[in-house]
Design an enzyme around this catalytic site. Structure first.
Site, PDB file in Angstrom:
ATOM      1  N   HIS A 168       0.858  -1.191   0.000  1.00 30.48           N
ATOM      2  CA  HIS A 168       0.000   0.000   0.000  1.00 30.48           C
ATOM      3  C   HIS A 168       0.895   1.243   0.000  1.00 30.48           C
ATOM      4  O   HIS A 168       1.451   1.622   1.025  1.00 30.48           O
ATOM      5  CB  HIS A 168      -0.890  -0.012   1.241  1.00 30.48           C
ATOM      6  CG  HIS A 168      -2.063   0.932   1.161  1.00 30.48           C
ATOM      7  ND1 HIS A 168      -2.131   1.976   0.261  1.00 30.48           N
ATOM      8  CD2 HIS A 168      -3.217   0.999   1.880  1.00 30.48           C
ATOM      9  CE1 HIS A 168      -3.271   2.631   0.424  1.00 30.48           C
ATOM     10  NE2 HIS A 168      -3.947   2.056   1.397  1.00 30.48           N
ATOM     11  N   HIS A 171      -2.769   6.995  -0.958  1.00 29.32           N
ATOM     12  CA  HIS A 171      -3.783   7.590  -0.089  1.00 29.32           C
ATOM     13  C   HIS A 171      -3.248   8.319   1.139  1.00 29.32           C
ATOM     14  O   HIS A 171      -3.954   8.472   2.136  1.00 29.32           O
ATOM     15  CB  HIS A 171      -4.799   6.524   0.346  1.00 29.32           C
ATOM     16  CG  HIS A 171      -5.435   5.812  -0.783  1.00 29.32           C
ATOM     17  ND1 HIS A 171      -6.074   4.593  -0.653  1.00 29.32           N
ATOM     18  CD2 HIS A 171      -5.516   6.129  -2.104  1.00 29.32           C
ATOM     19  CE1 HIS A 171      -6.515   4.199  -1.835  1.00 29.32           C
ATOM     20  NE2 HIS A 171      -6.191   5.114  -2.725  1.00 29.32           N
ATOM     21  N   TYR A 173      -0.757   7.476   3.211  1.00 37.27           N
ATOM     22  CA  TYR A 173      -0.166   6.686   4.288  1.00 37.27           C
ATOM     23  C   TYR A 173       1.368   6.747   4.188  1.00 37.27           C
ATOM     24  O   TYR A 173       1.914   7.509   3.407  1.00 37.27           O
ATOM     25  CB  TYR A 173      -0.719   5.265   4.255  1.00 37.27           C
ATOM     26  CG  TYR A 173      -2.191   5.209   4.554  1.00 37.27           C
ATOM     27  CD1 TYR A 173      -2.679   5.556   5.808  1.00 37.27           C
ATOM     28  CD2 TYR A 173      -3.121   4.861   3.565  1.00 37.27           C
ATOM     29  CE1 TYR A 173      -4.043   5.546   6.088  1.00 37.27           C
ATOM     30  CE2 TYR A 173      -4.486   4.841   3.826  1.00 37.27           C
ATOM     31  CZ  TYR A 173      -4.940   5.183   5.096  1.00 37.27           C
ATOM     32  OH  TYR A 173      -6.288   5.174   5.364  1.00 37.27           O
TER      33      TYR A 173
END
Length: 366
Positions: A168, A171, A173
């Site tokens: 990931h 977004h 993070y």
């Protein structure tokens, strides 16, 4: 246009998927203490039984003290590993394929006003939003330990029998925080004036995850231009900037780029109708996954922030882009959250029987 396009096999490295449909990673927070339950395993199995080609799990965090911002977000180490083995076994028993999304939230906001970090918060410059400094920047030791934690989680994924692994990096993070000049103001080798310079941390994580999984397991990288801290951000403002951002990631070991947009049909740059996934594929020659309001008429941030539902919307534009090979795979989020049978209904030509999304579908593991 024929729905058969969605149900053609696709092969990447040692993995052959029966179709082009991917279950998008969606945080569910139904793992008390970070341990996935039998209900979580059953939740994923239901989608595998109903023609989802590849399941990407909800974000599951690496072994760092504040890698998660919710105690019910699953972990991917220690006591959670036997539970994840059960998830893998359930999905495989249903004939499905599954990848964990490994994650670190960094300094992203918590789930509520009473959120307390589990330990020292990792972030490039201690910021929670541009010019909002709340924490201490990561040290060289913190960075090295975090990269090692990603490698260890990747090794666990291989040992547990997962079919692929997704990082990931989107977004807002941790990995994304390093890439974004809004939150990375470092003046050492982990910072820089250009997007490609600020991507050093992401590149090192990719290399570490590749070491952890070996050469045969596909590695997916999820990226976004927009951030939860600012929906309007466009880090790569031109195709050249995007190429300088993505090509080193491909060289470091990324096999598939998962390109997050709020609406998949929106063009990434003026002068072309290619979306983010389309440009990523054109610039890197790597397969891509598109995502963003597939099969629905309302985008997901309205669902999350305003509690708005979304009605089914036809797939004609998606199929048009898939037919011209703009991207290779299609990730579906809320539609699969609302209706575990969504893919099977689409395959059978029963799209009208799929379920509209409602905020209530986020409250339970359907």
């Amino acid at each position: 246009m024929s729905l058969d396009l969605l149900f053609q096999p696709f092969t990447i490295k040692n993995l052959t998927l029966p179709n082009r449909l991917v279950m998008a990673p969606m945080t569910r927070s139904f793992s008390p203490g970070g341990i996935p339950t039998d209900e979580v395993a059953a939740y994923y199995r239901r989608r595998a039984e109903a023609d989802v080609g590849l399941i990407v799990t909800e974000g599951t965090v690496v072994d760092r003290p504040a890698a998660r911002n919710d105690e019910n977000v699953p972990i991917f180490y220690g006591d959670a590993l036997p539970a994840w083995k059960k998830v893998v076994d359930e999905v495989h028993a249903a004939g499905g394929h599954i990848a964990p999304q490994i994650w670190h939230v960094g300094s992203a906001r918590g789930q509520g006003a009473d959120w307390k970090p589990f330990g020292k918060v990792d972030s490039p410059s201690g910021m929670t939003a541009p010019d909002k400094v709340k924490f201490e920047p990561m040290t060289e030791e913190d960075i090295a330990d975090t990269i090692s934690a990603f490698e260890k989680s990747a090794g666990h994924a291989r040992e547990l029998g997962f079919d692929a692994v997704e990082i990931h990096g989107a977004h807002g993070y941790l990995i994304d925080q390093f890439m974004w000049d809004g939150l990375n103001r470092r003046d050492d080798r982990w910072g820089g004036k250009t997007l490609s310079e600020r991507s050093r941390f992401a590149i090192e994580v990719i290399k570490a995850v590749r070491r952890g999984i070996g050469e045969d397991i596909p590695l997916i990288m999820r990226l976004s231009q927009w951030k939860q801290q600012d929906y309007t951000v466009q880090m790569a403002k031109t195709p050249d900037e995007m190429a300088a951002w993505l090509q080193p990631m491909a060289e470091a070991g990324v096999d598939v780029f998962h390109c997050s947009q709020r609406r998949f049909w929106e063009p990434e740059f003026e002068g072309s109708d290619l979306n983010f996934a389309g440009w990523a594929k054109k610039l890197t020659a790597k397969p891509t996954i598109t995502v963003g309001s597939v099969g629905l008429d309302g985008e997901f941030l309205a669902s999350l922030t305003k509690g708005e539902g979304a009605h089914k919307s036809d797939l004609n534009e998606l199929l048009r882009r898939l037919e011209r090979e703009e991207f290779d795979l299609v990730a579906v989020g809320r539609a699969l959250l609302a209706d575990p049978q969504w893919a099977s209904k689409v395959k059978a030509g029963k799209f009208d029987e799929t379920v509209d999304f409602d905020r209530k579908h986020m409250m339970n593991l359907y």
